[in-house]
Write a protein that holds these residues in place. Structure first.
Motif, short mmCIF file in Angstrom:
data_model
loop_
_atom_site.label_atom_id
_atom_site.label_comp_id
_atom_site.label_asym_id
_atom_site.label_seq_id
_atom_site.Cartn_x
_atom_site.Cartn_y
_atom_site.Cartn_z
N ALA A 132 -47.41 0.92 -1.29
CA ALA A 132 -46.89 -0.17 -2.11
C ALA A 132 -47.37 -1.56 -1.72
O ALA A 132 -46.64 -2.53 -1.78
N THR A 147 -50.83 5.80 -6.46
CA THR A 147 -50.01 6.53 -7.42
C THR A 147 -50.05 5.82 -8.76
O THR A 147 -50.22 4.62 -8.81
N SER A 149 -47.59 5.08 -10.30
CA SER A 149 -46.47 4.14 -10.33
C SER A 149 -46.84 2.79 -9.73
O SER A 149 -46.08 1.84 -9.78
N THR A 150 -48.01 2.71 -9.13
CA THR A 150 -48.47 1.42 -8.65
C THR A 150 -49.01 0.63 -9.83
O THR A 150 -49.81 1.14 -10.60
N SER A 188 -44.28 6.39 -2.71
CA SER A 188 -44.25 6.52 -4.17
C SER A 188 -44.91 7.83 -4.59
O SER A 188 -44.53 8.42 -5.59
N ASN A 191 -42.20 10.35 -4.21
CA ASN A 191 -41.18 10.16 -5.24
C ASN A 191 -41.66 10.63 -6.61
O ASN A 191 -40.89 11.22 -7.36
N ASP A 192 -42.91 10.35 -6.91
CA ASP A 192 -43.46 10.85 -8.17
C ASP A 192 -43.40 12.38 -8.21
O ASP A 192 -43.07 12.98 -9.23
#
Lengths: 346, 346
Positions: A132, A147, A149-150, A188, A191-192
């Motif tokens: 992150a 990821t 999500s980044t 992340s 988590n993904d």
DNA sequence: CTGAAAGCGCTTACAG
DNA sequence: CTGAAAGCGCTTACAG
């Protein structure tokens, strides 16, 4: 006086052949108009002399170093060597060298490493960021592998979809009670993966997540995760968020006399080197590193070729997600029908 | 016109401050005689402008790139990431960048990779050669990391002594019948390790070597090595020549219901990432990568600093052997007294 | 203490 | 089709 190189340079070839350096340069690069015959003579002579073009001279003149930087958090982490290799393949196929910088998992080091790469004049860089991190704008194009999500210009495996693959696989095998095993709630990526697995739960299925503090066993003395107990409670599938944790789970279960896959199934993520080696071999999900590396490198190369260097340039506008692929091996099999209690105690 | 860089250069700092580029260069490098006050002013201004020296210009002028090449056979092989990391640490501490080249286990590629590194102007390189390759003389200093049995200027772990550590450890635990498990009879590393183990056999001890063809299980269908059978024959210790093989052995034994370490002991080599993670954690032998990398890098740097580049220069006259260290974990324990037959059938 | 100048090896307009 | 020349950014004797 400036020190001269060991090998021959353009000028030596030129004088030795009685032509100009410009002509030699043109002949070798095939750019300017030089007669076919002369090209032949020059190339032959250059090869004879063992001429090696000076990157320094070329870089100074063209403003391009022909080198890409690769920043990663910890190459000793078993996930990264594969990606580093894939990047080296792709870069070297595109004619680029790769300068590595290991940020040792540290954000300050990562920043410094990036600065150092810029100083060294890389034409672009690929960053696998520490958890992150946002990459501060640099003076050269940057591609990020992380990821989905980044936020930002990132290429990555679709970890969430990978989680779904696992969930579907286990559901198809009849598993109803799934223990997810992770070791890093901040990650992340993990988590993904958890998100994907949960999203793949079907009616009547239930999952629980166990976060391990420390992957290594303390001082080699052993501190079991209590997985055999979990199996007794009714969990029939152990879905680890990485193969390293899967290995931890698999061996602990085996040691406790729980048979894999007859009693319970174990799955991992990443298809690390030992996955096909252990007994039973490990069912896992693989990311297509070559594809990811290829996308990152070619986006970078395209940007370098097209534009001149600009401040904080990012190479991909959109996030690219690369699908993960399920690899079914021996560690997963049909669920045993639940023994006495069908609902695990929590 | 030649393209100009994005950032400021010496000349811009110079004119902006009304001094000469020579003075700016001297002030920044601290080399020529410049008044303290001026040095201060120049450095401040340079920092303000975000001046980043051009490696290309410097390299062209000095003939030094400040970059070391690292050639390795296969970075996805779990042994190499650690050494690559150690080299990157050592090099970057010495102010050098590291350009990697993965030779993909192929000799032709290795040669080509070396040529490419030379083209890119590395000041020196570290080669972890493909099995028993001789490095043809190149135009820059070379340090080799390999087995002591490789001739030439090599730094390496003392694999033979590592083998002795294992043999001593097992002997002390009362083991008499040792099965050595390797996967590559051509590997000088593995042969050195076998040699050390054999040399450590005490009177009454006996060893046999099993060479595995394929480490992975065929198509995940499983093809046991028959280790449980070996245990029944009287072998009480399984000494793998690498942790990956140890993992193979450990999980196969567990799956077959043989308890480790109660029934038999298992040991490995290299202390790879999973060794402390599996249950039981793996007794192994570790090489001091930082030490090896440090020796290689500092020998290289010393050669670069001292001499001008000469043909095929080698950096260490002597072979350096770095001792390996035994790490005792749970997978090895006292030998069970032999059951019926004390002499294993062969 | 400071500056003018040369030159590392290359490529690229430009002139012939 | 070929060559003379400029210039990328830097460092290093050398002169002042």
């Amino acid at each position: 006086m400036a020190p001269s190189r060991s090998g021959p340079n353009l000028s030596r070839i030129a004088t030795s052949l009685g032509v100009s350096v410009a002509t030699v340069s043109n002949a070798l690069s095939g750019k300017g108009r030089v007669s076919g015959q002369l090209i032949e003579r020059i190339r032959e002579h250059a090869a004879e002399l063992g001429y090696v073009p000076s990157q320094a001279g070329r870089a100074l003149r063209t403003g391009r170093s022909g080198v890409l930087g690769l920043v990663l958090p910890d190459i000793a982490n078993p996930l990264f060597p594969k990606i580093a290799q894939a990047i080296e393949f792709a870069a070297s196929a595109a004619g680029y060298g790769v300068l590595i910088a290991d940020s040792r998992g540290d954000i300050a080091t990562q920043t410094e490493a990036i600065d150092r790469l810029v100083e060294r004049g890389v034409d672009g860089m690929i960053v696998i960021p520490r958890r992150a991190t946002r990459i501060s704008s640099t003076t050269c194009p940057v591609a990020i592998i992380d990821t989905p999500s980044t936020p930002g210009n990132t290429v990555s495996a679709d970890h969430w979809q990978g989680g779904r693959e696992i969930a579907d696989h286990l559901a198809d095998l009849g598993h109803r009670h799934i223990l997810i095993i992770g070791n890093n709630q901040e990650s992340s990526v993990q988590n993904d993966r958890v998100g994907g697995i949960r999203a793949g739960m079907r009616p009547g299925m239930h999952s629980e997540t166990l976060w391990i503090d420390r992957l290594e066993q303390d001082g080699g003395r052993g501190c079991p995760l209590g997985l055999a107990e979990k199996a007794r409670q009714g969990f029939t599938a152990f879905a680890a968020l990485s193969d390293l944790q899967a290995l931890r789970a698999l061996t602990e279960l085996q040691q406790a006399g729980v048979n894999v896959p007859a009693d319970v199934s174990v799955t991992g993520f990443d298809d690390l080197i030992w996955s096909p080696v252990v007994t039973p071999s490990l069912t896992t999900v693989r990311m297509d590193m070559d594809r990811i590396a290829g996308i990152a490198v070619s986006a970078l190369v395209a940007t370098i070729r097209a534009n001149r260097i600009r401040e904080g340039m990012l190479v991909t506008a959109e996030i690219e997600r690369v699908a993960m692929q399920l690899i079914v091996r021996q560690s997963s099999g049909p669920a045993k029908p639940a023994p006495e209690t069908s609902e695990p105690k929590t």
